[in-house]
Design a protein around this motif. Structure first.
Motif, PDB file in Angstrom:
ATOM      1  N   TYR A 175       0.840  -1.207   0.000  1.00  0.00           N
ATOM      2  CA  TYR A 175       0.000   0.000   0.000  1.00  0.00           C
ATOM      3  C   TYR A 175       0.872   1.253   0.000  1.00  0.00           C
ATOM      4  O   TYR A 175       0.586   2.220  -0.715  1.00  0.00           O
ATOM      5  CB  TYR A 175      -0.929  -0.027   1.213  1.00  0.00           C
ATOM      6  CG  TYR A 175      -1.921   1.103   1.241  1.00  0.00           C
ATOM      7  CD1 TYR A 175      -3.018   1.102   0.380  1.00  0.00           C
ATOM      8  CD2 TYR A 175      -1.767   2.173   2.119  1.00  0.00           C
ATOM      9  CE1 TYR A 175      -3.937   2.139   0.401  1.00  0.00           C
ATOM     10  CE2 TYR A 175      -2.680   3.209   2.146  1.00  0.00           C
ATOM     11  CZ  TYR A 175      -3.757   3.193   1.286  1.00  0.00           C
ATOM     12  OH  TYR A 175      -4.664   4.216   1.301  1.00  0.00           O
ATOM     13  N   ASP A 197       2.305   1.727  -3.448  1.00  0.00           N
ATOM     14  CA  ASP A 197       1.263   2.204  -4.357  1.00  0.00           C
ATOM     15  C   ASP A 197       1.000   3.692  -4.142  1.00  0.00           C
ATOM     16  O   ASP A 197       0.813   4.440  -5.108  1.00  0.00           O
ATOM     17  CB  ASP A 197      -0.030   1.409  -4.179  1.00  0.00           C
ATOM     18  CG  ASP A 197       0.003   0.082  -4.914  1.00  0.00           C
ATOM     19  OD1 ASP A 197       0.733  -0.015  -5.915  1.00  0.00           O
ATOM     20  OD2 ASP A 197      -0.697  -0.854  -4.484  1.00  0.00           O
ATOM     21  N   THR A 247       0.391   4.190  -8.315  1.00  0.00           N
ATOM     22  CA  THR A 247      -0.021   3.126  -9.219  1.00  0.00           C
ATOM     23  C   THR A 247      -1.313   2.495  -8.750  1.00  0.00           C
ATOM     24  O   THR A 247      -1.816   2.760  -7.661  1.00  0.00           O
ATOM     25  CB  THR A 247       1.062   2.030  -9.283  1.00  0.00           C
ATOM     26  OG1 THR A 247       1.275   1.519  -7.975  1.00  0.00           O
ATOM     27  CG2 THR A 247       2.353   2.592  -9.825  1.00  0.00           C
ATOM     28  N   PRO A 252      -3.416  -0.796  -7.430  1.00  0.00           N
ATOM     29  CA  PRO A 252      -2.977  -1.614  -6.284  1.00  0.00           C
ATOM     30  C   PRO A 252      -2.181  -2.857  -6.682  1.00  0.00           C
ATOM     31  O   PRO A 252      -2.331  -3.923  -6.091  1.00  0.00           O
ATOM     32  CB  PRO A 252      -4.280  -1.983  -5.596  1.00  0.00           C
ATOM     33  CG  PRO A 252      -5.330  -1.867  -6.626  1.00  0.00           C
ATOM     34  CD  PRO A 252      -4.863  -0.798  -7.561  1.00  0.00           C
ATOM     35  N   PHE A 311       1.176  -3.233  -6.439  1.00  0.00           N
ATOM     36  CA  PHE A 311       2.174  -3.535  -5.413  1.00  0.00           C
ATOM     37  C   PHE A 311       1.513  -4.123  -4.166  1.00  0.00           C
ATOM     38  O   PHE A 311       2.077  -4.992  -3.513  1.00  0.00           O
ATOM     39  CB  PHE A 311       2.984  -2.285  -5.048  1.00  0.00           C
ATOM     40  CG  PHE A 311       3.979  -1.890  -6.091  1.00  0.00           C
ATOM     41  CD1 PHE A 311       5.032  -2.724  -6.413  1.00  0.00           C
ATOM     42  CD2 PHE A 311       3.861  -0.681  -6.755  1.00  0.00           C
ATOM     43  CE1 PHE A 311       5.955  -2.368  -7.381  1.00  0.00           C
ATOM     44  CE2 PHE A 311       4.776  -0.307  -7.725  1.00  0.00           C
ATOM     45  CZ  PHE A 311       5.830  -1.159  -8.036  1.00  0.00           C
ATOM     46  N   MET A 312       0.320  -3.618  -3.854  1.00  0.00           N
ATOM     47  CA  MET A 312      -0.384  -4.133  -2.682  1.00  0.00           C
ATOM     48  C   MET A 312      -0.707  -5.618  -2.870  1.00  0.00           C
ATOM     49  O   MET A 312      -0.471  -6.436  -1.977  1.00  0.00           O
ATOM     50  CB  MET A 312      -1.665  -3.348  -2.430  1.00  0.00           C
ATOM     51  CG  MET A 312      -2.383  -3.765  -1.159  1.00  0.00           C
ATOM     52  SD  MET A 312      -3.836  -2.781  -0.787  1.00  0.00           S
ATOM     53  CE  MET A 312      -4.910  -3.194  -2.124  1.00  0.00           C
TER      54      MET A 312
END
Length: 116
Positions: free
Chosen positions: A59, A62, A67, A69, A71-72
């Protein structure tokens, strides 16, 4: 009973009785205070901690990069894998302790059987 030989025999007998009581007394277990529920909670906490740390890192990245989500989702999956790996390592540690404890108690029993 005033005879010194009788008193010496009596003290030797008492020492033998005390030694026999100590051998037959139940030995306290080192991990007695850990119940199965506590071990289960430890594993659940390890899993949730992995998920939480993965979510937080993903989070944060992100938000930093602005970006979607992606990466989350990626770091939640990595956190899940890390949590499961930690849970398995804890389970293996608990199992090895239990096996070592049982082996030690078996060796003690065999030693007592031979002495009898």
């Amino acid at each position: 009973m005033t005879d010194p030989d009788q008193q010496q025999q009596l003290s030797q007998l008492e020492a033998k009785i005390d030694a026999a009581k100590k051998r037959s007394a139940p030995k306290p277990r080192l991990e007695e205070h850990h119940s199965q529920a506590q071990l289960a909670w430890r594993m659940v906490i390890e899993l949730v901690a992995g998920l939480g740390i993965g979510f937080g890192i993903g989070y944060g990245l992100d938000l930093l990069f602005g970006t979607l989500p992606i990466f989350m989702v990626l770091f939640v999956m990595l956190g899940l894998a890390a949590g499961v790996k930690t849970m398995l390592r804890s389970a293996q540690e608990i199992q090895s302790r239990k096996v070592a404890e049982e082996a030690g108690s078996d060796a003690t029993r065999k030693g007592e059987d031979r002495g009898a």
